[in-house]
Design a protein around this motif. Structure first.
Motif, PDB file in Angstrom:
ATOM      1  N   GLN A   1      33.981  -2.758 -31.769  1.00 35.03           N
ATOM      2  CA  GLN A   1      32.838  -1.932 -32.077  1.00 35.03           C
ATOM      3  C   GLN A   1      32.785  -0.836 -31.024  1.00 35.03           C
ATOM      4  O   GLN A   1      33.368  -0.968 -29.948  1.00 35.03           O
ATOM      5  N   GLN A   2      32.110   0.241 -31.308  1.00 33.98           N
ATOM      6  CA  GLN A   2      32.094   1.373 -30.401  1.00 33.98           C
ATOM      7  C   GLN A   2      31.649   0.974 -28.997  1.00 33.98           C
ATOM      8  O   GLN A   2      32.223   1.376 -27.998  1.00 33.98           O
ATOM      9  N   LYS A   3      30.636   0.116 -28.926  1.00 34.38           N
ATOM     10  CA  LYS A   3      30.119  -0.323 -27.628  1.00 34.38           C
ATOM     11  C   LYS A   3      31.152  -1.169 -26.893  1.00 34.38           C
ATOM     12  O   LYS A   3      31.389  -0.998 -25.696  1.00 34.38           O
ATOM     13  N   ASP A   4      31.786  -2.116 -27.611  1.00 33.44           N
ATOM     14  CA  ASP A   4      32.797  -2.966 -26.994  1.00 33.44           C
ATOM     15  C   ASP A   4      33.999  -2.160 -26.538  1.00 33.44           C
ATOM     16  O   ASP A   4      34.582  -2.415 -25.481  1.00 33.44           O
ATOM     17  N   TYR A   5      34.389  -1.196 -27.335  1.00 28.63           N
ATOM     18  CA  TYR A   5      35.537  -0.363 -26.990  1.00 28.63           C
ATOM     19  C   TYR A   5      35.297   0.359 -25.669  1.00 28.63           C
ATOM     20  O   TYR A   5      36.158   0.393 -24.795  1.00 28.63           O
ATOM     21  N   GLN A   6      34.118   0.930 -25.525  1.00 26.30           N
ATOM     22  CA  GLN A   6      33.808   1.666 -24.300  1.00 26.30           C
ATOM     23  C   GLN A   6      33.775   0.735 -23.100  1.00 26.30           C
ATOM     24  O   GLN A   6      34.255   1.085 -22.018  1.00 26.30           O
TER      25      GLN A   6
ATOM     26  N   CYS B   1      43.117 -11.305 -24.618  1.00 24.44           N
ATOM     27  CA  CYS B   1      44.061 -10.438 -25.332  1.00 24.44           C
ATOM     28  C   CYS B   1      45.418 -11.113 -25.512  1.00 24.44           C
ATOM     29  O   CYS B   1      46.400 -10.467 -25.911  1.00 24.44           O
ATOM     30  N   GLY B   2      45.485 -12.402 -25.197  1.00 24.91           N
ATOM     31  CA  GLY B   2      46.730 -13.140 -25.379  1.00 24.91           C
ATOM     32  C   GLY B   2      47.629 -13.155 -24.163  1.00 24.91           C
ATOM     33  O   GLY B   2      48.782 -13.600 -24.254  1.00 24.91           O
TER      34      GLY B   2
ATOM     35  N   GLU C   1      44.338  -0.174 -28.773  1.00 29.33           N
ATOM     36  CA  GLU C   1      44.685   0.172 -30.147  1.00 29.33           C
ATOM     37  C   GLU C   1      44.918  -1.064 -31.013  1.00 29.33           C
ATOM     38  O   GLU C   1      44.697  -1.031 -32.229  1.00 29.33           O
ATOM     39  N   SER C   2      45.340  -2.155 -30.392  1.00 31.43           N
ATOM     40  CA  SER C   2      45.700  -3.346 -31.164  1.00 31.43           C
ATOM     41  C   SER C   2      44.507  -4.211 -31.514  1.00 31.43           C
ATOM     42  O   SER C   2      44.596  -5.111 -32.337  1.00 31.43           O
ATOM     43  N   ARG C   3      43.356  -3.935 -30.913  1.00 29.52           N
ATOM     44  CA  ARG C   3      42.162  -4.740 -31.166  1.00 29.52           C
ATOM     45  C   ARG C   3      41.106  -3.913 -31.909  1.00 29.52           C
ATOM     46  O   ARG C   3      40.998  -2.708 -31.714  1.00 29.52           O
ATOM     47  N   VAL C   4      40.335  -4.588 -32.742  1.00 28.58           N
ATOM     48  CA  VAL C   4      39.270  -3.920 -33.488  1.00 28.58           C
ATOM     49  C   VAL C   4      37.975  -4.079 -32.700  1.00 28.58           C
ATOM     50  O   VAL C   4      37.420  -5.166 -32.601  1.00 28.58           O
TER      51      VAL C   4
END
Length: 349
Positions: free
Chosen positions: A178-183, A139-140, A173-176
């Motif tokens: 996929q639903q699976k990755d987000y969870q 994430c930097g 919020e700053s990263r796009v």
């Protein structure tokens, strides 16, 4: 070699540390008479301490080794140094404008002093950095841990939790995803984890502070993930307990050198929060950072926080590579953020 390793009594070692003699090299050019005055001991006792220190250097391989080869290390070309600087990492403050005047954030391998009036947000910024240093590499961030040294009792764990929650929300919020990755990311980033990665030390006297600074090298060696050391504030005990200004200057200089060495050796950021005092200049009293002019040379960078009307500003007062500049910032419920016209005024400068 540290004086804490000398075969002296605990009382003698404590007196040496309190007087600013933390290493054997610091005793190399002192006379028994001066040492006796600094430690409040007899001249004979001072002479005995110096004799033991001298004997120890003869058997210390790091000091006496093959014509002192061990003393001189780290020679490199200026070109190598320039290439290294291009890869130096920085810690974001969560305020883009503030990051910009700092060249991208708080620089690792350097000591940065941040000072200002009460209520301006020094502790808030310190807590923000202790959280932000843990932002993952993908994430930097640095994916590191923090050491927070609290001399005033101003550290608020509830506030840390709140800022950690906001940091997680901003990252998601700053990263796009996929639903699976987000969870998956949501489950892996928890405020409790951020709190676990902050090592907190409460010190209640300048002797404790000096002892802790001397201990940090060993602690960081055992915890290599530490990427920032924050002292909040570096000033407090040295303003309260010192009457001998010459002694205070020597003690602070020794402490500053130790912190600079830590920053370079472990490639981490050292952030020193400082208070303000009044100084009589050109016929009037003006606010200035505490500990005097000699202390201003102890840090690589110096940032002064101040009020301009109802808005908070940060001024880069000193940097070896960046021009002086100011940037507005806000202290919000989420932590340090870009300045907003809705910023609430707490204290005027």
């Amino acid at each position: 070699m540290e004086v804490c390793n000398l075969p002296l009594s605990p009382t003698q070692r404590a007196k040496l540390v309190s007087a600013g003699y933390t290493t054997i090299s610091s005793l190399s050019s002192i006379s028994p008479l001066d040492l006796a005055r600094d430690l409040s001991v007899t001249q004979n006792e001072a002479a005995q301490i110096l004799k033991i220190a001298l004997q120890s250097t003869r058997f210390d391989p790091s000091i006496n080794n093959n014509n002192n080869v061990g003393i001189v290390t780290g020679g490199q070309t200026a070109w190598d140094m320039l290439r290294e600087e291009q890869f130096v990492t920085r810690i974001t403050t969560s305020c883009e404008d503030l990051d910009n005047i700092l060249g991208g954030g708080i620089n690792c391998q350097e000591v940065t002093e941040i000072g200002g009036v009460p209520g301006i947000g020094k502790t808030q910024l310190g807590i923000q950095l202790a959280v932000n240093v843990q932002i993952a590499l993908e994430c930097g961030g640095l994916g590191g841990k923090a050491i927070y040294i609290d001399t005033e009792g101003s550290f608020m764990v509830e506030r840390v939790f709140q800022i950690a929650e906001a940091c997680i929300e901003d990252l998601l919020e700053s990263r796009v995803f996929q639903q699976k990755d987000y969870q998956a990311c949501r489950e892996s980033m928890q405020p409790q984890t951020f709190l676990t990665n902050i090592f907190y030390f409460r010190v209640c006297s300048y002797t404790e502070q000096i002892a802790l600074i001397n201990y940090l090298e060993k602690f960081i060696t055992e915890n290599r993930d530490v990427k920032i050391v924050i002292i909040d504030s570096v000033t407090f005990h040295f303003r309260q307990d010192f009457d001998d200004l010459a002694l205070r200057t020597r003690v602070l200089s020794g402490m500053a050198l130790k912190l600079m060495k830590l920053a370079k050796s472990f490639s981490l950021a050292v952030v020193l929060l400082n208070q303000v005092t009044t100084k009589f200049t050109e016929g009037s009293f003006q606010l200035t950072l505490a500990l005097g002019d000699s202390w201003s040379h102890a840090c690589t960078n110096r940032v002064i926080l101040y009020w301009n009307g109802s808005e908070r500003f940060a001024y880069l007062d000193k940097s070896p590579s960046l021009r002086s500049a100011s940037a507005p910032y806000s202290v919000t419920s989420k932590g340090i953020r870009v300045a907003s016209s809705h910023c609430k005024k707490i204290r005027m400068m």
